[in-house]
Scaffold this active site. Structure first.
Site, PDB file in Angstrom:
ATOM      1  N   LYS A 203      28.677  22.383  45.641  1.00 57.82           N
ATOM      2  CA  LYS A 203      28.870  21.951  44.253  1.00 57.82           C
ATOM      3  C   LYS A 203      29.964  20.889  44.174  1.00 57.82           C
ATOM      4  O   LYS A 203      29.802  19.849  43.573  1.00 57.82           O
ATOM      5  CB  LYS A 203      29.236  23.180  43.420  1.00 57.82           C
ATOM      6  CG  LYS A 203      29.394  22.931  41.957  1.00 57.82           C
ATOM      7  CD  LYS A 203      29.526  24.281  41.239  1.00 57.82           C
ATOM      8  CE  LYS A 203      30.056  24.090  39.835  1.00 57.82           C
ATOM      9  NZ  LYS A 203      30.164  25.347  39.096  1.00 57.82           N
ATOM     10  N   GLU A 350      32.875  38.875  42.774  1.00 57.89           N
ATOM     11  CA  GLU A 350      33.566  37.652  42.389  1.00 57.89           C
ATOM     12  C   GLU A 350      33.599  37.519  40.864  1.00 57.89           C
ATOM     13  O   GLU A 350      34.496  36.893  40.314  1.00 57.89           O
ATOM     14  CB  GLU A 350      32.836  36.446  42.991  1.00 57.89           C
ATOM     15  CG  GLU A 350      33.771  35.474  43.681  1.00 57.89           C
ATOM     16  CD  GLU A 350      33.034  34.373  44.403  1.00 57.89           C
ATOM     17  OE1 GLU A 350      33.078  34.380  45.639  1.00 57.89           O
ATOM     18  OE2 GLU A 350      32.419  33.523  43.758  1.00 57.89           O
TER      19      GLU A 350
END
Ligand code: G6Q
Length: 538
Positions: A203, A350
């Protein structure tokens, strides 16, 4: 978490104390069908949980008290619910199959961009699959190596294994993530440069592991093919960072974009799924998106009592906050789902591994559990002992598919028999009396008795297909979202991951410097010094 709504749940736990699943089942002949839901190709039986109708009502109230309905709408309509990063959270837009859908971020409809990238991915994967995309020496691509880590790796790895029956078997797919050079070196031993396509999936295009591996792969390719010009034919990028991609030397014509509103661990249905699309083809990839979309619609529209992700989330919260469960197990009885627990582990831990609420205050209750799991039946021969007879309460999700892609004799019946039998044994255990009836010697009774009352969910689909896989992933994504809303934490940032990215840089300069500063604690200094000595840099 709303204290008043939680107090009601707590009170019901107190009142039900000692009530066993045996008793629950005995008093309600309709229990199994009452506590089952069907959605998007999946059947959930959650009757083997420590609940009754009153408890489910109280849990639903807990969800309502968190304003869940509004929060769901905020996510689907592109509000910036990832407030610490100032971003919308729109993985649902990536698989929105309504051709007329408009989803706006900052007043701009994101759907045309989503459809454009999907079409570009489709054209590219068609070319690679048909052999029309040629390598530098004119040969067709046979090997695809995805280089990425975390959210840019775990999804593609999981789904490539899960959808193997749909994969082009004449091609081979590899995934390099670890900055341990062994990972890249062993992969390069398996491929031929002339026929290899590297997909650099990142990303940010700045992640140390990915950029180091991509750089090393580029050097290897240039050396093998004897020209830097070869890079254009053998490297493509999946990223949000155009400048960085160009700086690496990849033609931005061969870059597949996505957007800051796609979180890494939610990015499988974005261009991050390019390796998967090459493997299974654009039509099967669309089927995957359709499966996601079906579960998305169910989640957005079903009332909470009949809403699969909401119910799974509430049951999880019941055990974390009501019974002190610290961990949670995902047990797929399908070899193709072997990496699904690892995938969910990142998605959940996460997202909800947070201890500060949305106001910046420390939470006063437990949040996301430790998530783990392995495919059945392998787990039965290792850690199930602790789940059956250990001192920890570990709620489990059992996942099975009624039909196998690979029927061989009665193996599949045996696999499924194990799944069902395990949920039965965990729920109902074995009493001392039953052991005696079986003729167990008195001195062994304490060891052979199973208390039972271990809660489980069972998820069944007819067959693992692109659709059912998509729906399954969406189910867990939304479950995690609901829990984050109720725990009042931001589920879409990951400052702990960012910390790791920074820390390693400081240590690296000490490992390689001529004269290291060694300003760490005595333990870290000692480890660095020992390493430097071992590699001849003392
Ligand atoms: C996911 C996390 C993390 C991330 C990786 C890779 O939600 O943020 O796992 O995906 O650190 O990041 P890049 O894609 O930017 O390389």
């Amino acid at each position: 978490m709303n204290a008043q709504a939680w107090a009601k749940v707590d009170e019901l736990i107190d009142r039900s104390q000692g009530k066993t699943l045996r008793e629950y089942f005995a008093e309600d002949p309709d229990r199994a069908s009452r506590f089952s839901i069907e959605a998007a190709g999946w059947f959930l039986d959650y009757s083997k949980n420590l609940i009754d109708a009153k408890m489910m009502k109280a849990l639903v109230k807990l969800a309502e008290s968190a304003g869940l309905k509004d929060e769901i709408e905020k996510m689907f309509t592109g509000k910036k619910i990832n407030a610490t990063e100032g971003r919308a959270v729109l993985h649902t837009a990536l698989r929105n199959m309504d051709p007329k859908a408009k989803v706006k971020v900052d007043g701009k409809d994101v759907m045309p961009g989503v459809r454009k990238v999907l079409a570009a991915m489709g054209d590219f994967s068609d070319k690679v699959r048909r052999g029309e995309w040629k390598g530098f020496t004119g040969k067709r691509i046979k090997y695809v190596v995805n280089i990425g880590i975390g959210g840019s790796d775990l999804g593609p790895v999981m789904a490539n294994i899960a959808l193997t029956p749909y994969s082009k078997r004449s091609m081979k797919f590899f995934f390099v993530s670890n900055v341990d050079s062994t990972h890249l070196a062993e992969t390069l031993r398996e491929v031929k440069a002339e026929q290899t396509l590297f997909i650099v999936a990142s990303k940010t295009f700045t992640t140390q592991e990915t950029m180091s591996n991509a750089g090393a792969a580029r050097d290897w390719l240039v050396e093998k093919l004897g020209s830097a010009k070869a890079v254009a034919k053998h490297f493509v990028a999946v990223s949000t960072a155009e400048k960085e991609v160009a700086a690496f030397g990849i033609d931005t014509k061969n870059m597949f974009g996505f957007w800051d509103w796609v979180g890494g661990r939610y990015s499988l249905p974005s261009a991050i799924g390019l390796s998967l699309m090459i493997a299974i083809g654009r039509n099967n990839y669309k089927r995957l998106l359709r499966g996601y979309y079906k579960m998305d619609r169910h989640f957005r529209t079903a009332r909470f009592e009949r809403n699969m992700p909401v119910v799974l989330a509430l049951l999880g919260i019941l055990y974390v906050n009501g019974y002190g469960a610290e961990s949670y197990c995902i047990l797929p009885y399908d070899q193709y789902l072997s990496r699904f627990p690892a995938y969910c582990q990142q998605m959940d831990m996460e997202s909800n591994g947070k201890s500060v609420d949305k106001d910046g205050n420390p939470v006063t209750y437990s949040t996301g559990p430790i998530e783990w799991g392995e495919p059945g039946t392998n787990g039965q021969h290792s850690f199930y002992q602790l789940i059956h007879q250990g001192t920890h309460l570990i709620p489990c999700d059992f996942i099975g598919c009624s039909n196998t892609h690979n029927p061989i004799g009665d193996l599949h019946d045996k696999l499924m028999a194990n799944l069902f039998a395990q949920t039965e044994a965990l729920a109902f255990g074995k009493t001392a009396e039953e052991c005696r009836k079986e003729g167990e010697p008195e001195k062994l009774i304490p060891f052979k008795t199973f208390e039972g009352n271990r809660p489980t969910n069972t998820l069944l689909c007819d067959k693992l297909t692109p659709e059912t896989l998509g729906a399954l992933v969406a189910l867990y994504e939304h479950k995690v979202f609901v829990q984050g809303v109720i725990w009042n934490v931001y589920s879409y940032d990951q400052w702990g991951v960012q910390l790791g990215k920074v820390l390693a840089k400081g240590v690296l300069s000490d490992l390689v410097a001529k004269k290291p500063s060694l300003k760490h604690d005595s333990s870290t200094n000692q480890l660095i010094a020992r390493y430097r000595k071992a590699v001849g840099r003392a």
